[in-house]
Enzyme design. Sequence first.
Site, short mmCIF file in Angstrom:
data_model
loop_
_atom_site.label_atom_id
_atom_site.label_comp_id
_atom_site.label_asym_id
_atom_site.label_seq_id
_atom_site.Cartn_x
_atom_site.Cartn_y
_atom_site.Cartn_z
N ASP A 1 61.93 14.27 86.57
CA ASP A 1 62.89 13.17 86.39
C ASP A 1 62.51 11.98 87.27
O ASP A 1 61.81 12.14 88.28
CB ASP A 1 64.30 13.61 86.77
N1 URA Z 1 65.15 19.92 86.84
C1 URA Z 1 65.73 18.71 87.02
O1 URA Z 1 66.94 18.58 86.96
N2 URA Z 1 64.91 17.66 87.24
C2 URA Z 1 63.55 17.75 87.32
O2 URA Z 1 62.88 16.76 87.55
C3 URA Z 1 62.98 19.03 87.15
C4 URA Z 1 63.79 20.10 86.90
#
Ligand code: URA
Length: 243
Positions: A114
């Site tokens: 993310d």
């Molecule tokens: N789970 C999440 O919420 N964000 C990420 O970047 C990876 C796994």
Amino acid sequence: MSTSKRSRLDRFLSAKLGINRGDVRLMLAKKHVMVDGIAATDIQQQVNAFTHVALVDQAGGDSVTVLQDNQPQYWMMNKPIGVVSATADEQHKTVIDLLPASDVSDLHIAGRLDLNSSGLLLLTNDGRWSRALSEPSAGVGKCYRVRLEKPLTEDYIQAFAEGMYFSYEDITTRPVVLTIISDYVAELRLVEGRYHQIKRMFGRFRNPVLALHRISIGNLLLDETLMPGQYRPLTDREVKEIV
Ligand code: URA
């Protein structure tokens, strides 16, 4: 050819040279086609995007025409917070923007993070390799360190191990191993990557994730000498031994 497809040699040559398969057979019979340095004779030989293919002796001379010469690329990056795991984005800088322009042709991301997550990110032009990593049956573990707003309790361990039902996708998450490192810090090992999975799992406890950092994928650990935004090519051994 896309960076992951395999094709029969006669189909590859016919498409590449715009000639019919009869002419391809003739070229092979005359040993005018070199595949990875060896004269090819079998129309059924498989080639992929990284097979070296060249034509030799076309006009009775010793000329060589290279038809395909792609090198597979494998990079690890320490993704910084605030950079998007995408190849193009209108609003934010992307991880591709951090790489030198000459090296980015055909790269894709093997397992996104993310916008506000950081840590180990893999980029490659080898579709077969990235698919093998994300294949659910391969069960490749990804490890994360998270910092939370509220203190952790032992209850989390069981809830994460049991799995959580996500109605939007109509799935139950596969078991997650959660290790409590300190009151606000945990490490997790996941074998899948659902949309915002970790944040949504802690969301069940109404406990916001303040920081999320990926530390490993399979056997590959993030190189700790890489500062956020830095990257390096994987070694041959890392490419082979990640799973
Ligand atoms: N789970 C999440 O919420 N964000 C990420 O970047 C990876 C796994």
